[in-house]
Design an enzyme around this catalytic site. Sequence first.
Site, mmCIF file in Angstrom:
data_model
loop_
_atom_site.group_PDB
_atom_site.id
_atom_site.type_symbol
_atom_site.label_atom_id
_atom_site.label_comp_id
_atom_site.label_asym_id
_atom_site.label_seq_id
_atom_site.Cartn_x
_atom_site.Cartn_y
_atom_site.Cartn_z
ATOM 1 N N GLY B 318 0.836 -1.202 0.000
ATOM 2 C CA GLY B 318 0.000 0.000 0.000
ATOM 3 C C GLY B 318 0.867 1.247 0.000
ATOM 4 N N SER B 319 0.363 2.280 0.647
ATOM 5 C CA SER B 319 1.043 3.573 0.586
ATOM 6 C C SER B 319 2.385 3.597 1.294
ATOM 7 C CB SER B 319 0.139 4.661 1.165
ATOM 8 O OG SER B 319 -1.046 4.739 0.402
ATOM 9 N N THR B 320 2.650 2.603 2.153
ATOM 10 C CA THR B 320 3.972 2.582 2.788
ATOM 11 C C THR B 320 5.046 2.447 1.716
ATOM 12 O OG1 THR B 320 3.986 0.165 3.037
ATOM 13 C CG2 THR B 320 3.037 1.435 4.850
ATOM 14 N N TYR B 321 4.637 1.908 0.581
ATOM 15 C CA TYR B 321 5.586 1.651 -0.513
ATOM 16 C C TYR B 321 6.015 2.950 -1.187
ATOM 17 C CZ TYR B 321 7.491 -0.982 -4.491
ATOM 18 O OH TYR B 321 8.299 -1.536 -5.444
#
Lengths: 386, 608
Positions: B318-321
């Site tokens: 997800g957005s952690t990427y």
Amino acid sequence: MRARELDLSLRNEALPLISKLRQLNFGLMLTLTLVACVGFAMLYSAAGGAWEPWAARQMLRFAIGFVIMIAIAVTDIRLWWRLAYAAYALALVLLIGVEIAGEISGGAQRWIDLGPLQIQPSEVMKIALVLTLARYYHGIPFAEVNRIVYLVPPLLLVALPAALVLKQPDLGTAVLIGAGAVAMMFVAGVRVRYFAIAGMGGLGLLPIAWQFLRDYQKKRILTFMDPESDPLGAGYHIMQSKIALGSGGVFGKGFLGGTQGHLNFLPEKQTDFIFTMLAEEFGMVGALVLLGLYLTLLAYGVAIALRCQHHFGRLVAYGVITTLFLYVFINIAMVTGLIPVVGVPLPLVSYGGTAMMTLLIAFGLLMNAHVHRDVRLSRHGTLPEA
Amino acid sequence: MRTDADRRKSFTRRATLLAGGKLLLAAPLAARLYYLQVQQSDQYTTLAEDNRINLRLLPPPRGRLLDRFGEPIATNQQNYRVVIVSEQTRSVEATLDALARLVEIDDHGRRRVLREVKRKRAFVPITVRDNLTWAEVARIEINAPDLPGVTIDVGLSRHYPFAASAAHVTGYVAPPSEAELTGDPLLELPDFRIGKNGVEKTFDERLRGKAGSLQVEVNAFGRVIRELTRREGARGQDHMLTLDMRLQEGIAQRLGDDSAAVALMDVTDGSVLALVSTPGYDPSAFNKGLSHAHWRELSTNPRAPLVNKPIAGQYPPGSTYKTIVALAALESGMSPSFTVSCPGYFDMGSHVFHCWKQGGHGSVDMHEGLVQSCDVYFYEVARRLGIDRIAEMSRRFGLGQPTGIELPGERGGLIPSREWKQAVTGISWQQGDTVNIGIGQGYITTTPLQLALATARIANGGFAITPRLTRPSAGAEPPSRIAGVSDASLAFVRRAMGNVTNSQRGTAYRSRIPEPEFAMAGKTGTVQVRQISKAERATRLRKNDEKPWVERDHALFIGFAPVERPRFAVAVVVEHGGGGPAAAAPIARDVLRDVQRRAPSYATVAGA
């Protein structure tokens, strides 16, 4: 001089009990007791160094049997002469009895249970047959011994019980009965030629006899041929016995020190395999000493037979001592792996009440022949008219 | 009289002859004795010794597992059991009745004992019940005179004091299966256990120790008569892990029954301080023998208690990427001031990609793109970068491949490439795929441990540490610097992550750590489990708590602390937990705050 007096008094049947007792063969009794003592020691060891459950009972039996033996020895020989055929008939009836009982219960039956007393008819037969053959040959003229007519009755007398015992099935006892009778017929004067013919015939019948053996008997014979083939099954007994003997060495592992016996690797150590236990704990030396004691008994028996003035006594003495010898030989040959395991106890040493009693009764008759050696016994079992 | 004399002569001759024959027969008996007892004596002596001497193995006590402070995680507990020796009882049934008045014996157990009594030899002890309490032991001991043949026996059984909290790290022990038998007789002992999972399995050999041996004299039935010689074995070595069990336990409690994973590591050396997977299971249950019902419950539970989620759970990041995508962009020469205008969606022509924020973020640069987690910004960045550069950067930070932690069953996750897609789906790589990867969705999957590792590598200034549960031996090589990532790029991403939590615009501002010395940086992530349909988007987006559990979003958070000179990195995944900011960030905050409070004690231990 003294012998003559004795002779006369015997003939007059006036020999008092005390004189008869003095006539007992003390050397024989001592040897007998020594052998029994070896048995007590080994039974004590077999129980792990305890009088119970075997040694104490065996001693009690020996004591009782010893008294009976002496009683038999001092009883008038004519009584035994008279009882011979009756005893045989009774033994035969008992043998047939257990056979029928076995059929009913559907298993091998060797005992007759009379509450506190258990009778093994084959044991009774061993003694009865000796008495019967002795009386038979005592009663026929020497010249007639080898006539066919006179050969048939003793053969039947042997064959009947032997067949019944074999059917029980008890191969060991059958062999003992047969071989004992053969020996008696031999010393009674039956021609060697007949034995040779019978031997050949027997050899020829062997394959047929094989068919009649029970599976376990066949297996025992086969395992005997190659005990290592089945070390945990039928060959186990022989294998473990040989290990015990071999590991005993010359001087043994010491009293109570036999590992094979005490750790129960040795089967039936208190009965059929007690010789192995002795040889494990006392080594070859101990085993040979016991063998020597038995040979001493044999010598006493043969001497008594040779010394006896009447044929009945001679044959009884010889029959008894031959039976003893056969027991000893078969048992030791069996536990050392020379012959198949047939289940014959070591006389006077193996634990077992019936065998002990049978043997002491037999020795009673042997000593009876000794005590009454100079009696003049007529062909009809009576004393000749004065 | 004539015949009688003849008869006697014949008898004497024949009797003497036969007596001689008997003597001759005695000769082979003596010869046989000589052969057996003199000539073959040595051979039979050996056989007799083989008969009576039995070699037994003494199972070594298994080494303990300890946390970094020496707190036991897996120990050997004395297991008191009541055994019955049937030959010493008057009646097994009566004895069991008497015993049942003191301790509970169920019907099943009673039948089993009676069955075993029939099958086994009378001197073999049969276990009636194990894991007795002290009270039960005392009750039996007091009544011992009335219970002939009953004894209390002590064995060792594996005990996990923290029960489910560290189950997935420790794993469990159980009797070896047929396939695991190597011929080592130790493995065939009835009480012997081997590591079946977790560290118990990885370090099984070391923990197992060396078996001792006992020579005993046995009788023909195998009963032990006496002990001859005893050679003590070596107990298994204790194994110290880098875990801080207080922390681990606290996290497990914090996660409760949620299906979640937390990986916490020291960014300087990769030592893992906590690796939590919930829901857990009690590893002791495997040792005692799991009931069928218990096993079914564990294996069919939708929250998968048996899966070690930090290393075997594979989730889209997800957005952690976006942190990795940003690094790839910076290293490709893109300026951090590169600006994209976010209208709330990104039109690829063939497909429209949406931003999480309906209505859009407006004009956004890279810093704001990370802080506010603008999807449209990263769609555009990814489109410009292409999949290859993003994948390359991912691998540098340890994503998409097993980390090599000392645990069995680690999964690699997946950083997709053109070749991979072609091979697996048969369809060539599309630009839409790249765009989706830009926000950590689509084919990409990572494990929580990989996310923690990537975060740690960002936090430590680009050093290629690897996660591990065992303290490195002295003189181990220091981690190398990752090539192709500049300090400036890393510093930029760290600063942006700092503002995710500490700037009011940040997606995790509400989960900031207010104490300045403990302040954390991070990145939120929310992963759609199910494609949002056009119809849904047109009418109304359902809130997470309106959906069934399995359709809810996964909540993710990666973070490190302190913001300046980072020491710890964490990754949190709450399956179907809803949004990352709400469900995962608070957990990460608590974890990082706790670990920093406990940090001073780590230093002293490290020196020891």
